[in-house]
Design a protein around this motif. Structure first.
Motif, PDB file in Angstrom:
ATOM      1  N   ALA A 180       0.850  -1.192   0.000  1.00  0.00           N
ATOM      2  CA  ALA A 180       0.000   0.000   0.000  1.00  0.00           C
ATOM      3  C   ALA A 180       0.884   1.240   0.000  1.00  0.00           C
ATOM      4  O   ALA A 180       2.074   1.179   0.317  1.00  0.00           O
ATOM      5  N   ASN A 181       0.317   2.379  -0.357  1.00  0.00           N
ATOM      6  CA  ASN A 181       1.043   3.642  -0.267  1.00  0.00           C
ATOM      7  C   ASN A 181       1.305   3.963   1.205  1.00  0.00           C
ATOM      8  O   ASN A 181       0.366   4.015   2.013  1.00  0.00           O
ATOM      9  N   LYS A 182       2.555   4.160   1.579  1.00  0.00           N
ATOM     10  CA  LYS A 182       2.919   4.282   2.999  1.00  0.00           C
ATOM     11  C   LYS A 182       2.324   5.519   3.651  1.00  0.00           C
ATOM     12  O   LYS A 182       1.825   5.463   4.783  1.00  0.00           O
ATOM     13  N   GLU A 183       2.355   6.641   2.961  1.00  0.00           N
ATOM     14  CA  GLU A 183       1.807   7.877   3.550  1.00  0.00           C
ATOM     15  C   GLU A 183       0.317   7.714   3.834  1.00  0.00           C
ATOM     16  O   GLU A 183      -0.176   8.112   4.904  1.00  0.00           O
ATOM     17  N   THR A 184      -0.400   7.124   2.882  1.00  0.00           N
ATOM     18  CA  THR A 184      -1.840   6.919   3.068  1.00  0.00           C
ATOM     19  C   THR A 184      -2.103   5.903   4.163  1.00  0.00           C
ATOM     20  O   THR A 184      -3.017   6.070   4.989  1.00  0.00           O
ATOM     21  N   LEU A 185      -1.296   4.842   4.202  1.00  0.00           N
ATOM     22  CA  LEU A 185      -1.419   3.832   5.253  1.00  0.00           C
ATOM     23  C   LEU A 185      -1.239   4.456   6.630  1.00  0.00           C
ATOM     24  O   LEU A 185      -2.069   4.248   7.539  1.00  0.00           O
ATOM     25  N   ASP A 186      -0.184   5.240   6.804  1.00  0.00           N
ATOM     26  CA  ASP A 186       0.084   5.840   8.109  1.00  0.00           C
ATOM     27  C   ASP A 186      -1.026   6.799   8.525  1.00  0.00           C
ATOM     28  O   ASP A 186      -1.426   6.840   9.695  1.00  0.00           O
ATOM     29  N   ARG A 187      -1.527   7.566   7.580  1.00  0.00           N
ATOM     30  CA  ARG A 187      -2.542   8.578   7.897  1.00  0.00           C
ATOM     31  C   ARG A 187      -3.897   7.948   8.206  1.00  0.00           C
ATOM     32  O   ARG A 187      -4.581   8.341   9.157  1.00  0.00           O
ATOM     33  N   VAL A 188      -4.303   6.976   7.410  1.00  0.00           N
ATOM     34  CA  VAL A 188      -5.651   6.404   7.553  1.00  0.00           C
ATOM     35  C   VAL A 188      -5.690   5.310   8.621  1.00  0.00           C
ATOM     36  O   VAL A 188      -6.630   5.247   9.418  1.00  0.00           O
ATOM     37  N   ALA A 189      -4.674   4.459   8.662  1.00  0.00           N
ATOM     38  CA  ALA A 189      -4.676   3.365   9.634  1.00  0.00           C
ATOM     39  C   ALA A 189      -4.396   3.867  11.049  1.00  0.00           C
ATOM     40  O   ALA A 189      -4.879   3.292  12.025  1.00  0.00           O
ATOM     41  N   GLY A 190      -3.614   4.945  11.149  1.00  0.00           N
ATOM     42  CA  GLY A 190      -3.283   5.486  12.459  1.00  0.00           C
ATOM     43  C   GLY A 190      -2.655   4.428  13.342  1.00  0.00           C
ATOM     44  O   GLY A 190      -1.883   3.585  12.887  1.00  0.00           O
ATOM     45  N   ASP A 191      -3.016   4.465  14.632  1.00  0.00           N
ATOM     46  CA  ASP A 191      -2.493   3.466  15.563  1.00  0.00           C
ATOM     47  C   ASP A 191      -3.595   2.560  16.105  1.00  0.00           C
ATOM     48  O   ASP A 191      -3.392   1.850  17.094  1.00  0.00           O
ATOM     49  N   ASP A 192      -4.773   2.586  15.437  1.00  0.00           N
ATOM     50  CA  ASP A 192      -5.882   1.794  15.952  1.00  0.00           C
ATOM     51  C   ASP A 192      -6.440   0.781  14.949  1.00  0.00           C
ATOM     52  O   ASP A 192      -7.493   0.191  15.178  1.00  0.00           O
ATOM     53  N   MET A 193      -5.728   0.564  13.828  1.00  0.00           N
ATOM     54  CA  MET A 193      -6.092  -0.513  12.906  1.00  0.00           C
ATOM     55  C   MET A 193      -4.959  -1.532  12.866  1.00  0.00           C
ATOM     56  O   MET A 193      -3.786  -1.167  12.998  1.00  0.00           O
ATOM     57  N   VAL A 194      -5.302  -2.796  12.690  1.00  0.00           N
ATOM     58  CA  VAL A 194      -4.289  -3.819  12.476  1.00  0.00           C
ATOM     59  C   VAL A 194      -3.684  -3.609  11.093  1.00  0.00           C
ATOM     60  O   VAL A 194      -4.418  -3.472  10.107  1.00  0.00           O
ATOM     61  N   ARG A 195      -2.363  -3.548  11.006  1.00  0.00           N
ATOM     62  CA  ARG A 195      -1.705  -3.439   9.703  1.00  0.00           C
ATOM     63  C   ARG A 195      -1.371  -4.856   9.253  1.00  0.00           C
ATOM     64  O   ARG A 195      -0.537  -5.526   9.877  1.00  0.00           O
ATOM     65  N   GLY A 196      -2.040  -5.305   8.209  1.00  0.00           N
ATOM     66  CA  GLY A 196      -1.967  -6.700   7.869  1.00  0.00           C
ATOM     67  C   GLY A 196      -1.506  -7.004   6.465  1.00  0.00           C
ATOM     68  O   GLY A 196      -1.213  -6.106   5.667  1.00  0.00           O
ATOM     69  N   VAL A 197      -1.424  -8.300   6.196  1.00  0.00           N
ATOM     70  CA  VAL A 197      -1.150  -8.818   4.859  1.00  0.00           C
ATOM     71  C   VAL A 197      -2.433  -9.480   4.381  1.00  0.00           C
ATOM     72  O   VAL A 197      -2.933 -10.412   5.014  1.00  0.00           O
TER      73      VAL A 197
END
Length: 290
Positions: A180-197
């Motif tokens: 995924a696009n890292k900037e968008t991932l960091d902004r939208v996922a924040g620290d309250d979504m599981v970052r997954g495969v």
């Protein structure tokens, strides 16, 4: 050399709209939310402060409006990576091809594309109700293999490790791994979504290891998927669109991310068929952060 896009390649309707979506260039915002279900477009748009336009064509339902000062387009894609191929290519054409001259625009416009969907969780730490942002997607669909630049865009070492672990049958076509696009991932996922495969499958039943009346070619597929680990990454969920979205967006210069709510956990064998009442929380989170 600025290529001319012939009528057979770029099909424009008589009203100046793109062939499948029936959207005109001026109706597209820079921030785009993608949903599978056409009815979910209205759920997203119900949060808009203003509504600029609404277009419906086949399974493609589009609304553009504003939310807290942000101009946003929400589009339904239907199910599957084949539909993502249609939607992302047509969105890119709306953004980056002049419909009068049929040549690419300069400079090119970069869209932010966030898919809001549902998925099946594959790990004990992804129970029903979990929000998963797809840091990486594994495409079982084969779509990206038809485009030049596929190898440069993909994580080839991850692919090889996965194919070796799965004892991958080449008859299925080659899986691909895309970030995924890292900037968008960091902004939208924040620290309250599981970052997954996330594995994007080419179907809901056999490709996801569901067996009804046709036996599976590999009855152990899901057990192997759940056990796979590479450089600390575990496969968290199944869905059907994330790989094509991330892959096409990367090749075209757009920023893409998939965020899903788990509505079934395959390991726990539990499902929530009433999820439509609870996905609104994920929709509002994405609207605030896109």
């Amino acid at each position: 050399m600025n290529t001319y896009f012939a009528e057979s390649e770029l099909i424009i309707n008589s009203d100046g709209s793109i062939f499948h979506l029936h959207v005109r260039p001026e109706q597209l915002a820079d921030k785009v939310i993608l949903v599978g279900d056409p009815a979910r477009v209205n759920v997203v748009a119900s949060h808009f402060d203003t509504k600029e336009c609404e277009v419906e064509s086949r399974e493609f339902h589009t609304v553009t409006g504003t939310y807290k000062g942000k101009r946003i387009t929400v589009v339904s894609t239907g199910i599957g990576c084949d539909n993502i191929d249609i939607v992302v290519n047509e969105l890119d054409a709306l953004a980056n091809i002049d419909f009068q001259t049929r040549h690419a625009k300069s400079p090119l416009r970069s869209l932010t594309l966030v898919r809001i969907g549902t998925c099946g969780g594959l790990q004990e730490y992804t129970p029903v109700g979990t929000y998963i942002a797809s840091e990486k997607s594994i495409g079982f669909d084969g779509l990206l293999n038809f485009y030049a630049g596929r190898n440069e865009a993909c994580d080839l070492e991850f692919e090889e490790a996965f194919k070796k672990h799965m004892d991958w049958n080449p008859q299925k076509g080659s899986p691909y791994v895309i970030d995924a696009n890292k900037e968008t991932l960091d902004r939208v996922a924040g620290d309250d979504m599981v970052r997954g495969v996330t594995i994007a499958c080419g179907g809901f039943f056999g490709p996801q290891g569901r067996e009804l009346r046709i036996p599976l070619a590999d009855p152990n597929q899901n057990a192997k998927v759940e056990a796979f680990e590479y450089k600390g990454y575990r496969i968290t969920n199944f869905e059907m669109e994330s790989s094509a979205l991330a892959g096409l967006a990367k090749l075209m210069g757009h920023k893409a991310l998939t965020c899903c709510m788990v509505i079934a956990n395959r390991r726990a064998k539990e499902a929530n068929t009433g999820y439509k009442n609870s996905i609104d929380g994920l929709i509002k989170t994405v609207l605030d952060r896109i």
